[in-house]
Scaffold this active site. Structure first.
Site, PDB file in Angstrom:
ATOM      1  N   ASP A 205      27.377 -30.004 -18.387  1.00  0.00           N
ATOM      2  CA  ASP A 205      26.559 -31.056 -19.021  1.00  0.00           C
ATOM      3  C   ASP A 205      27.286 -31.872 -20.095  1.00  0.00           C
ATOM      4  O   ASP A 205      26.728 -32.126 -21.180  1.00  0.00           O
ATOM      5  CB  ASP A 205      25.266 -30.440 -19.612  1.00  0.00           C
ATOM      6  CG  ASP A 205      24.389 -29.779 -18.559  1.00  0.00           C
ATOM      7  OD1 ASP A 205      24.770 -29.767 -17.376  1.00  0.00           O
ATOM      8  OD2 ASP A 205      23.323 -29.257 -18.934  1.00  0.00           O
TER       9      ASP A 205
ATOM     10  N   CYS B 273      22.474 -24.436 -21.963  1.00  0.00           N
ATOM     11  CA  CYS B 273      22.964 -24.515 -20.582  1.00  0.00           C
ATOM     12  C   CYS B 273      24.259 -23.756 -20.344  1.00  0.00           C
ATOM     13  O   CYS B 273      24.463 -23.205 -19.260  1.00  0.00           O
ATOM     14  CB  CYS B 273      23.057 -25.976 -20.158  1.00  0.00           C
ATOM     15  SG  CYS B 273      21.403 -26.709 -20.062  1.00  0.00           S
TER      16      CYS B 273
ATOM     17  N   LYS C 184      21.086 -30.802 -11.655  1.00  0.00           N
ATOM     18  CA  LYS C 184      20.056 -29.776 -11.862  1.00  0.00           C
ATOM     19  C   LYS C 184      18.925 -30.353 -12.703  1.00  0.00           C
ATOM     20  O   LYS C 184      19.107 -31.371 -13.362  1.00  0.00           O
ATOM     21  CB  LYS C 184      20.650 -28.554 -12.574  1.00  0.00           C
ATOM     22  CG  LYS C 184      21.155 -28.882 -13.985  1.00  0.00           C
ATOM     23  CD  LYS C 184      21.856 -27.709 -14.610  1.00  0.00           C
ATOM     24  CE  LYS C 184      22.383 -28.009 -15.984  1.00  0.00           C
ATOM     25  NZ  LYS C 184      21.359 -28.220 -17.010  1.00  0.00           N
TER      26      LYS C 184
END
Ligand code: VGL
Ligand code: ZN
Length: 207
Positions: A8, A153, A108
């Site tokens: 990310d 994450c 995602k």
């Protein structure tokens, strides 16, 4: 087969983004050094990729403010600011990241009724993204991961890598990662270590 998993590293999680991680942009040069190092046979990135109105957004829950706890599909859920909405600049990988050398991008967080911190599966563990099968098919035996955010994450991806890729050596690259909350980061690193993740710095990965 050695893989690098970049979690990310998106505008939304860098200063100026909608869910900025303090100093999040500082992971970019470190990630680029890792990408360019020649140490990795395979480079994968994850991308938080929410539809507008996603159920993790405080704005989808009347009366809720960002960073309060709420519920989503009956389970406790952190209420986030709107972030990384599909097709917006906020969702793009950081413009300085060497994206041309990334082999595969795993998106995602598309299901509006469940959050997906991990790059491997939704938080309720019901739906898989397919990343574990992809890495297994490639014959990955070593997986180094880093990125944003350490306490969300990155942590959930590291723990799922340990659970879903038995026999794979999983390492977390601390100086190529930043977190949202300093206390949460400390707890996350302890938890990763306890669960079998090796904590290293980029210099160890490059050695
Ligand atoms: C993340 C909160 C919400 C992350 C993603 O990338 O750590 N955190 N969505
Ligand atoms: Zn998100």
């Amino acid at each position: 087969m050695k893989a690098l998993l970049l979690i990310d590293i998106q505008n939304g999680f860098c200063p100026g983004g909608n869910l900025p991680v303090p100093d999040g942009n500082q992971v970019v040069p470190v990630a680029n050094t890792l990408i360019d190092s020649g140490q990795y046979d395979l480079i994968v990135a994850s991308q938080d990729w929410h539809p507008a109105g996603h159920g993790s957004f405080a704005s989808a829950h009347p009366g809720k403010k960002p960073f309060e706890m709420g519920t989503l599909s009956g389970k406790p859920q952190m209420m986030w600011p709107d972030h990384c909405v599909q097709g917006t600049a906020d969702a793009e990988l950081h413009p300085d990241l060497h994206v041309g050398d990334i082999d595969f991008i795993q998106q995602k967080g598309q299901n509006p009724s469940v959050d997906s911190y991990s790059a491997f599966r939704d938080n309720d563990q019901a739906a898989l993204t397919g990343l574990a099968a992809y890495l297994r098919d490639k014959g990955v035996t070593e997986l180094d991961l880093c990125g944003l955010a350490t306490d969300y994450c990155v942590k959930f991806s590291a723990l799922d890598a340990v659970d879903m890729l038995p026999g794979v050596n999983v390492r977390f690259i601390e100086d190529a990662s930043r977190g949202i909350d300093p206390v949460g980061v400390k707890t996350a690193i302890d938890e990763m270590r306890t669960r079998g993740v090796t904590v290293i710095d980029s210099k160890d990965a490059l050695a």
